[in-house]
Every structure is written in structure tokens, then in C-alpha cells.
Motif scaffolding. Structure first.
Motif, PDB file in Angstrom:
ATOM      1  N   GLU A  21       0.811  -1.215   0.000  1.00 28.85           N
ATOM      2  CA  GLU A  21       0.000   0.000   0.000  1.00 28.85           C
ATOM      3  C   GLU A  21       0.847   1.269   0.000  1.00 28.85           C
ATOM      4  O   GLU A  21       0.416   2.313  -0.496  1.00 28.85           O
ATOM      5  N   GLU A  72      -6.709   4.591   2.346  1.00 30.10           N
ATOM      6  CA  GLU A  72      -5.281   4.807   2.604  1.00 30.10           C
ATOM      7  C   GLU A  72      -4.851   6.258   2.400  1.00 30.10           C
ATOM      8  O   GLU A  72      -3.916   6.724   3.044  1.00 30.10           O
ATOM      9  N   HIS A 106      -3.987   3.064   9.896  1.00 25.43           N
ATOM     10  CA  HIS A 106      -4.615   2.184   8.912  1.00 25.43           C
ATOM     11  C   HIS A 106      -3.943   0.800   8.957  1.00 25.43           C
ATOM     12  O   HIS A 106      -4.606  -0.234   8.934  1.00 25.43           O
ATOM     13  N   HIS A 134      -5.035  -3.042   9.835  1.00 21.94           N
ATOM     14  CA  HIS A 134      -4.821  -4.234   8.990  1.00 21.94           C
ATOM     15  C   HIS A 134      -4.149  -5.343   9.808  1.00 21.94           C
ATOM     16  O   HIS A 134      -4.533  -6.510   9.730  1.00 21.94           O
TER      17      HIS A 134
END
Ligand code: ZN
Length: 288
Positions: free
Chosen positions: A113, A174, A263, A267
């Protein structure tokens, strides 16, 4: 790249998920996976990067229109079409982050990401030519990221915006521009409730510049880009940098870095608690 060899990898429905056209002073860049609501797999993201790089390098191009084929601008990151390619290796990465394939634990998502979500969005935001996004239908989650990196947004009257990813156990997409795109009070509502924000409300909040009938969308975006393109190229590039720099001095870049860490805490938490089903809980999103 398709799964012709039967390796269990992604099966792409097209070899060209992005279309590039030159029209006078403009580059018209079209997301072209209408069958899947222009869901963003890595194939599409890198094709998009290639299109933007081409527009940036072409001396004849003064401004860019970013649009989506079909009913929807973008349904977000590809989390479940046959072309979903989370697990694919991308040798032609645009940052210096290494390949996420072969990594484990929290590293995989973080590296992937950084490169393909946060990294590419920042790269596109820095493109030194103005970009107008033309948004119709759904602009969901990862779709917001594409619209938000544009300088201006023109929306069709059927457009709606939403970031429903709290249902996936992560605190927003994101590229966390929410508080820069709307008042923080409204941004909280947008994220906590995950509701669809209609084009008209997005306009009232200043998140989009104009709302037009669906069949006038492309013309309006092209008219805006054509007008912007009349300014001297270097002055335009500097004006764009001025806005980007001032936003970053006000905390946009550093704030997004901070939220990106949260974030990825989310995850990692989802992985640890086993609530992470191949990266997605599309069913949870549909239930909202
Ligand atoms: Zn993520």
C-alpha cells in the motif's frame, strides 16, 4: 497478463484497463473496466500511472481530464473481481519500495500500500499539470482517492461519494484526505456512518466544483480543462505547487502519514484476530 497458464493468478478481462486520448491541449484519461465499475486492480493503477506519465511528458498536453467509462467512476480498489491481483508481483514499481510478494505478516500490506495506494496517489497529486476529474455514479473508497488527487472535480447529478471501509475494520481509505475535503464534523459523519453523499451535498460542502446533468459531464470537464489550459504552462505548474505546498505545510502530508500508520495497525489487528479474509470483507460493506 492473464491466467492463461492456469496458475490461479488474476484473470484480466482486458489488456487495456486505461485509455489515453489526446484532444487539442488535453489528455483524456479514461478508466476502462466498466464491467466491474472501474474497480482498481494493480493492472489498472499502473496503466493509469503510465497514462499520467505520458500526459506529463507530452509538451502538447496542458491539462488532463480523468474520467471513467460506464455507469460508475470507480467502485474502489478491486477486492473481488477475477482480475483482483493483490498477490501479483509488480516489477515495474514506481517507488523504491521492494516487492510485497514473498513478505509476511504486517509487512505485506504495508509495503504494497505504500507503493501502490499512498505512493501512487501522491505521485499523481504532484503531476505538474492541472487535472479535472469527471465523476458519475459510484465514487467509493479507492474511487475517492482518484477523485481527490485531481485539482478540480465535476460531478454528474447521479454521482455519489462514500467511504464505507470502517466495515472492513480499517479507519478510512489509505489516502486520508477526508478532513481536507470537507469539514471535520462532516468528515466524521461521512466515515462513521458510511452513507452515500450525493453530488449535490458534495457540491454544497465544496468537495466538488460543479454538478451537471449526466449527459453533460464530459463536455463540462473538457470545457474546464480547456479553459485552465490557456494559462501559461509554467505559471500553472507553479500555481498547482503552491496549493500542494500550502496544504502540506498545513499538515496534509504529515497527517496522512500518521493516519497511514493507524490504517496499518488496523490491517495488522485484523490479521491477528482472524477477521481478515483474503484482504476483504466485501459482504460487510454490502450490508451497510
Ligand atoms: Zn489498506
Amino acid at each position: 497478463m492473464s491466467d492463461a497458464a492456469g496458475t490461479g493468478g488474476p484473470v484480466y478481462e482486458t489488456e487495456q484497463p486505461v485509455r489515453y486520448e489526446r484532444r487539442d491541449d488535453l489528455a483524456i484519461v479514461s478508466l476502462d473496466r466498466p464491467r466491474f465499475g472501474n474497480a482498481q486492480n494493480a493492472q489498472l493503477l499502473y496503466a493509469l500511472d503510465e497514462a499520467f506519465a505520458r500526459a506529463a511528458a507530452d509538451e502538447a498536453v496542458k491539462a488532463i481530464v480523468l474520467r471513467g467509462e460506464g455507469r460508475h467512476f470507480s467502485s474502489g480498489h478491486d477486492i473481488g473481481t477475477p482480475g483482483c491481483d493483490f498477490g501479483a508481483s509488480w516489477p515495474d514499481r514506481r517507488s523504491l519500495w521492494y516487492d510485497h510478494v514473498g513478505t509476511a505478516g504486517a509487512e505485506t500490506n504495508y509495503v504494497r500500500e505504500q507503493e501502490s495506494y499512498l505512493g501512487l496517489c501522491r505521485r499523481w497529486r504532484a503531476l505538474p499539470k492541472p487535472m479535472i476529474a469527471a465523476v458519475q455514479g459510484a465514487c467509493i473508497a479507492g474511487g475517492l482517492m482518484l477523485a481527490w488527487v485531481a485539482d478540480m472535480i465535476v460531478a454528474a447529478d447521479d454521482a455519489f461519494f462514500s467511504d464505507p471501509v470502517l466495515a472492513m475494520g480499517v479507519p478510512g481509505v489509505e489516502y486520508f484526505a477526508h478532513v481536507y475535503e470537507m469539514h471535520p464534523r462532516i468528515a466524521r459523519e461521512f466515515l462513521y456512518l458510511g452513507e452515500r453523499m450525493p453530488a449535490e451535498r458534495a457540491y454544497q460542502l465544496g468537495m466538488v466544483n460543479r454538478v451537471v446533468p449526466r449527459d453533460a459531464l464530459d463536455d463540462e470537464a473538457i470545457a474546464m480543462a480547456t479553459k485552465a489550459a490557456k494559462a501559461p504552462r509554467f505559471a500553472l505548474a507553479l500555481a498547482k505547487q503552491a496549493f500542494n505546498q500550502l496544504e502540506d505545510l498545513a499538515g496534509k502530508r504529515a497527517g496522512m502519514d500518521a493516519v497511514f500508520s493507524l490504517h496499518h495497525l488496523a490491517h495488522a489487528h485484523n490479521q491477528l484476530t482472524g477477521d481478515w479474509l483474503g484482504g476483504v470483507r466485501a459482504d460487510a460493506i454490502k450490508q451497510r
